[in-house]
Scaffold this motif. Sequence first.
Motif, PDB file in Angstrom:
ATOM      1  N   ASN B  79       0.848  -1.186   0.000  1.00 21.42           N
ATOM      2  CA  ASN B  79       0.000   0.000   0.000  1.00 21.42           C
ATOM      3  C   ASN B  79       0.890   1.245   0.000  1.00 21.42           C
ATOM      4  O   ASN B  79       1.535   1.565   0.994  1.00 21.42           O
ATOM      5  CB  ASN B  79      -0.882  -0.032   1.265  1.00 21.42           C
ATOM      6  CG  ASN B  79      -1.722   1.225   1.407  1.00 21.42           C
ATOM      7  OD1 ASN B  79      -1.719   2.095   0.525  1.00 21.42           O
ATOM      8  ND2 ASN B  79      -2.430   1.335   2.525  1.00 21.42           N
ATOM      9  N   ALA B  80       0.914   1.932  -1.153  1.00 17.67           N
ATOM     10  CA  ALA B  80       1.841   3.058  -1.308  1.00 17.67           C
ATOM     11  C   ALA B  80       1.549   4.200  -0.327  1.00 17.67           C
ATOM     12  O   ALA B  80       2.405   5.054  -0.090  1.00 17.67           O
ATOM     13  CB  ALA B  80       1.792   3.571  -2.745  1.00 17.67           C
ATOM     14  N   ASP B  81       0.364   4.234   0.244  1.00 11.56           N
ATOM     15  CA  ASP B  81       0.060   5.284   1.221  1.00 11.56           C
ATOM     16  C   ASP B  81       0.748   5.055   2.555  1.00 11.56           C
ATOM     17  O   ASP B  81       0.810   5.947   3.391  1.00 11.56           O
ATOM     18  CB  ASP B  81      -1.458   5.369   1.480  1.00 11.56           C
ATOM     19  CG  ASP B  81      -2.180   5.978   0.283  1.00 11.56           C
ATOM     20  OD1 ASP B  81      -1.509   6.666  -0.511  1.00 11.56           O
ATOM     21  OD2 ASP B  81      -3.395   5.749   0.153  1.00 11.56           O
ATOM     22  N   PHE B  82       1.248   3.832   2.771  1.00 14.74           N
ATOM     23  CA  PHE B  82       1.950   3.536   4.021  1.00 14.74           C
ATOM     24  C   PHE B  82       3.387   4.029   3.860  1.00 14.74           C
ATOM     25  O   PHE B  82       4.211   3.397   3.213  1.00 14.74           O
ATOM     26  CB  PHE B  82       1.914   2.032   4.309  1.00 14.74           C
ATOM     27  CG  PHE B  82       2.404   1.696   5.692  1.00 14.74           C
ATOM     28  CD1 PHE B  82       1.507   1.492   6.723  1.00 14.74           C
ATOM     29  CD2 PHE B  82       3.765   1.598   5.967  1.00 14.74           C
ATOM     30  CE1 PHE B  82       1.954   1.194   8.009  1.00 14.74           C
ATOM     31  CE2 PHE B  82       4.216   1.314   7.242  1.00 14.74           C
ATOM     32  CZ  PHE B  82       3.312   1.109   8.266  1.00 14.74           C
ATOM     33  N   ASN B  83       3.664   5.202   4.455  1.00 12.02           N
ATOM     34  CA  ASN B  83       4.914   5.890   4.138  1.00 12.02           C
ATOM     35  C   ASN B  83       5.627   6.436   5.390  1.00 12.02           C
ATOM     36  O   ASN B  83       5.447   7.586   5.772  1.00 12.02           O
ATOM     37  CB  ASN B  83       4.578   7.035   3.170  1.00 12.02           C
ATOM     38  CG  ASN B  83       5.806   7.644   2.541  1.00 12.02           C
ATOM     39  OD1 ASN B  83       6.909   7.553   3.082  1.00 12.02           O
ATOM     40  ND2 ASN B  83       5.618   8.286   1.400  1.00 12.02           N
ATOM     41  N   PRO B  84       6.436   5.604   6.034  1.00 11.59           N
ATOM     42  CA  PRO B  84       7.094   6.012   7.281  1.00 11.59           C
ATOM     43  C   PRO B  84       7.907   7.315   7.143  1.00 11.59           C
ATOM     44  O   PRO B  84       7.844   8.175   8.012  1.00 11.59           O
ATOM     45  CB  PRO B  84       8.012   4.837   7.609  1.00 11.59           C
ATOM     46  CG  PRO B  84       7.462   3.678   6.874  1.00 11.59           C
ATOM     47  CD  PRO B  84       6.751   4.211   5.677  1.00 11.59           C
TER      48      PRO B  84
END
Lengths: 317, 266
Positions: B79-84
Amino acid sequence: MTKLLSKDKKYKRVAYYPGCALEGTGKAYDTSTRAVGKQLGLKLDEVKNWNCCGAMEVKNIDPKIQTYLSSRVLSNAVNKNKHDVVMAPCNGCYHNLKKAEYDLENDPATKEVVDRLSTKAGHKTYEAGQAETIHALDWIKDAIGEEELSRRVKHSLKGLKVANYYGCMYTRPRHIFPEKDQGPGSESTSEPHFMDDLLATAGAVNVDFPLKTACCGGAHTLSDSDTSTKLVLNIIEAAEAAGAEVIATECPTCHSGLEMHQIRAEKVLGRKTNVVIMYFTQLLGLALGVAPRKLGIHENVSDATDLMIDKRLLWAT
Amino acid sequence: MPIHEKSLIREENIRTRDDLVIDGVDVSGHWSTFIESRVVTDYNEDLEDQIAGLPGGENIHRCWQCGSCTNSCTVNALNADFNPRYWIYLIRTGMESELLRDKDIIWQCVSCNKCTYVCPREVAPEGVMKATAHWLELMGHTPKSPSTLFDEVFSEQVIKRGKIEESGIIRGFFKKTGQPLMQNWLTTMAFRLFKKLPFGMMFHMAKSTIFRPKTKGWRKSQLAIEDYIIEQDTKHRKLLGLDKPTSPTPQASNDNATSTLVEAAE
Ligand code: SF4
Ligand code: SF4
């Protein structure tokens, strides 16, 4: 150098920390680890009155509680069992004991909390450096070694194609494993090979498996099943694409995660895969001539019997 | 100019006119794509300190935004929205409202530690993810995630008995999250297992459900841990300003991450 020489002997008799999973879903890993040890003449003394290391969960409540839990296990091994080597076959336990060792040595705040809780709980506090934590892979690799192991192999795995799956906790994060990445002979955190080495000695052919240290989503096996299923399916399909007949595991959480989500992928996503999942100790045990029953092969959810019969590896059921 | 890295920009901030002529030049379609300008005024200047004060967040200030964490991240691949990296940026700059847009996925970090492995600055992004998820729950921005509920059921049992018994935890978790135990994949698994299990093994499993495993003499450890939890919880509430009964705590009805454990302790 002297240390290396004595180390060899040292690992022949170690404190054994099975951990909670090996008393439950990972029972077959416990059985097969003990059986392999016995067959190889290695002595395991179970840590007296041990407790849970905190697994992947307690650290999310507070990492220092997890360190306390792990330190109590180490303290018992040192003070009650009088051992200075603790062997933990579960990646989670192994990781947590290693992390406790690192934090107690390097983080004064953690040390303060652990000392305080140990005193309150009325037992000796564990001091960094009192014991060495090793994995079941280190144990066999160091106490026996490939040369000796090859002499002990009674029933070669006869070219069984294996993908070795190490998971996350055995190599990450790097700083808690100071003995790894030390050049020839040591384990590598980017491309671990100890399991490959042992199973190759037992006659297996290790396939070129790119996801050795990928994550199976074990931390969220039940709380975020969709993510775990996708991650597991990815690992299993990569192993099949590499030609593997078996995925060898070294951790009860990874192992049951792969078994569970292999089924879930079939039921929920309609993606059926056939690769068999076995503990590396089960494969090693078969090669050493241990009776399959004593390796708990029939207890695996992933059914290995057909493949093993097919390969003529179930020589004495 | 066309925007090539559209995937990095939130869709609702991208503007494209289907029909636009400027000085007689037709720039309709993607030629007129631009990013909506915005003015940020609602900084939370305490955000970084708050996250840094929760377990795992301690080293957030060390981040230099290289992006290695996101690049290596297991969940980001799904999921590209998961962005630490991005969340660390938002926290450090105090952009709380922007961070809250992703509040429902931050807990999905699977603790694989790939980020911590590659981070050149020893930020331990995995810890920052846990601290951030914890912060969201403490502040009442999100309900307790399934992961937190699982951690609680698990930890309660460890703290009480020193050991866990897996089937009890699974039952406890399903009950807490209101899920049925009879999910078709779980029953298939149980069936495959029981079909083969020898009597001895079943006996062993049944035994551990009835005589639940316990570490001997655990009581004192239990009390020591519970005292520590209460002490930490008080400290965290003070840090987040949740200790003053007069201040209207956001969504006060939402019980926080540690309260169940504290209740269990009392
Ligand atoms: S890898 Fe480390 S330094 Fe780089 S962006 Fe992530 S947290 Fe920051
Ligand atoms: S630990 Fe969490 S944030 Fe870090 S790489 Fe793994 S899933 Fe991503």
